[in-house]
Design a protein around this motif. Structure first.
Motif, mmCIF file in Angstrom:
data_model
loop_
_atom_site.group_PDB
_atom_site.id
_atom_site.type_symbol
_atom_site.label_atom_id
_atom_site.label_comp_id
_atom_site.label_asym_id
_atom_site.label_seq_id
_atom_site.Cartn_x
_atom_site.Cartn_y
_atom_site.Cartn_z
ATOM 1 N N LYS A 246 -32.287 23.860 0.591
ATOM 2 C CA LYS A 246 -33.704 23.770 0.255
ATOM 3 C C LYS A 246 -34.404 25.127 0.252
ATOM 4 O O LYS A 246 -35.317 25.359 -0.552
ATOM 5 N N HIS A 247 -33.993 26.020 1.143
ATOM 6 C CA HIS A 247 -34.715 27.286 1.314
ATOM 7 C C HIS A 247 -33.806 28.277 2.025
ATOM 8 O O HIS A 247 -32.919 27.895 2.781
ATOM 9 N N SER A 248 -34.049 29.581 1.775
ATOM 10 C CA SER A 248 -33.306 30.627 2.483
ATOM 11 C C SER A 248 -34.258 31.669 3.045
ATOM 12 O O SER A 248 -35.275 32.019 2.428
ATOM 13 N N GLU A 249 -33.893 32.193 4.230
ATOM 14 C CA GLU A 249 -34.618 33.321 4.800
ATOM 15 C C GLU A 249 -34.377 34.593 3.996
ATOM 16 O O GLU A 249 -35.180 35.526 4.077
ATOM 17 N N GLU A 250 -33.296 34.628 3.223
ATOM 18 C CA GLU A 250 -33.002 35.802 2.409
ATOM 19 C C GLU A 250 -33.861 35.771 1.150
ATOM 20 O O GLU A 250 -33.600 35.033 0.210
ATOM 21 N N GLY A 251 -34.903 36.575 1.143
ATOM 22 C CA GLY A 251 -35.844 36.575 0.027
ATOM 23 C C GLY A 251 -36.935 35.530 0.153
ATOM 24 O O GLY A 251 -37.765 35.405 -0.766
ATOM 25 N N ASP A 252 -36.925 34.777 1.271
ATOM 26 C CA ASP A 252 -37.923 33.723 1.485
ATOM 27 C C ASP A 252 -38.076 32.887 0.226
ATOM 28 O O ASP A 252 -39.178 32.697 -0.315
ATOM 29 N N ALA A 253 -36.943 32.365 -0.255
ATOM 30 C CA ALA A 253 -36.905 31.693 -1.558
ATOM 31 C C ALA A 253 -36.439 30.255 -1.426
ATOM 32 O O ALA A 253 -35.597 29.931 -0.582
ATOM 33 N N ASP A 254 -36.978 29.392 -2.264
ATOM 34 C CA ASP A 254 -36.512 28.015 -2.351
ATOM 35 C C ASP A 254 -35.216 27.958 -3.147
ATOM 36 O O ASP A 254 -35.032 28.697 -4.115
ATOM 37 N N GLY A 255 -34.326 27.058 -2.722
ATOM 38 C CA GLY A 255 -33.062 26.873 -3.420
ATOM 39 C C GLY A 255 -33.099 25.667 -4.340
ATOM 40 O O GLY A 255 -34.174 25.153 -4.687
ATOM 41 N N LEU A 256 -31.919 25.202 -4.718
ATOM 42 C CA LEU A 256 -31.820 24.051 -5.605
ATOM 43 C C LEU A 256 -32.258 22.767 -4.913
ATOM 44 O O LEU A 256 -32.706 21.828 -5.567
ATOM 45 N N GLY A 257 -32.095 22.710 -3.583
ATOM 46 C CA GLY A 257 -32.591 21.580 -2.817
ATOM 47 C C GLY A 257 -31.771 20.322 -2.909
ATOM 48 O O GLY A 257 -32.259 19.232 -2.599
#
Length: 204
Positions: free
Chosen positions: A87-98
Motif C-alpha cells: 500500500k505504501h513505502s517509507e522510501e519516497g513516502d509513496a503509495d504502491g499498487l495496494g
C-alpha cells in the motif's frame, strides 16, 4: 507465454534468463496494451520505490497493471517488484499498487548488522502454496535490500526470514505473489519458484 514488465528498473535480463532456464517462454514489454492483455505477469525491479512508482504512473503501465490484476491475471513481484505490491513505502513516502495488505519500511537494525541486508538467508514458509511445492521447509535464497515488507494482515504472509528479527520475505494474496529475495540469483530454490510459477499457475 509470460510477460515480464519492463519499466526501466533493472534485472529484466536476468529474470528472463532464469525463466528460459526453467523452460518457460517469456516476452519483455513496456507496452501498456500488451501488459493489460497478458495472461501472466512478472514484475521485477531493483532501485527506489518512489521513483519506480512514478515511472509506472507516468508511463501508463500502472493502469495496465491494475487492469490485469482486476481481471485475475497471476502476477509475481520480485524484490522491488514485491514492495510495489504494498500500500505504501517509507522510501519516497509513496503509495504502491495496494494489492497486498502490507506496507514497506526501512530496516532499523542493531550493530553489527548492516544495511542493506545482503546475502543468503533461509525462508520459513508459513503455509503450503503452489510456488513452494517441492522445497524443504527452510529453503535458502539470496537477498539484497534496505527496505522490508510489514504485513498488515497475517493472511498475506507466505514466508518469513530473520535479519535482526523476523520480517516478511514472501507474500501471497489473491492472484498476486511477491518474493523479496532474488530468485534469479538463488540457484535451485529460485529456479524452483520460477518453474512453479511458469508451470503450475494457470495463465488467464
Amino acid at each position: 507465454m509470460t510477460l515480464i514488465v519492463d519499466y526501466d528498473a533493472g534485472n529484466i535480463g536476468s529474470v528472463a534468463n532464469i525463466c528460459k532456464k526453467a523452460g518457460g517462454r517469456t516476452e519483455i514489454s513496456s507496452d501498456p496494451d500488451r501488459i493489460a492483455a497478458a495472461g501472466k505477469l512478472i514484475l521485477p525491479g531493483v532501485g527506489h520505490f518512489g521513483r519506480a512508482m512514478a515511472r509506472l504512473n507516468d508511463s501508463g503501465i500502472r493502469a495496465a497493471l491494475d487492469a490485469a490484476h482486476d481481471r485475475g491475471v497471476p502476477i509475481l513481484g520480485i524484490c522491488l517488484g514485491m514492495q510495489l505490491l504494498t500500500k505504501h513505502s517509507e522510501e519516497g513516502d509513496a503509495d504502491g499498487l495496494g494489492w497486498v495488505d502490507a506496507v514497506t519500511r526501512r530496516f532499523v537494525l542493531p550493530e553489527p548488522l548492516k544495511i542493506p541486508h545482503m546475502g543468503w538467508n533461509e525462508v520459513a514458509f508459513t503455509r503450503s502454496d503452489v510456488l513452494t511445492q517441492g522445497m524443504e521447509d527452510e529453503a535458502r535464497f539470496y537477498f539484497v535490500h534496505s527496505y522490508y515488507v510489514e504485513a498488515l494482515s497475517e493472511a498475506a504472509v507466505l514466508g518469513r526470514t530473520d535479519y535482526g528479527g523476523p520480517f516478511v520475505s514472501v507474500v501471497q494474496q489473491g492472484n498476486v505473489w511477491g518474493f523479496q529475495c532474488h530468485p534469479e540469483k538463488s540457484h535451485r530454490y529460485g529456479l524452483a519458484v520460477i518453474r512453479n510459477f511458469l508451470d503450475k499457475v494457470p495463465a488467464l
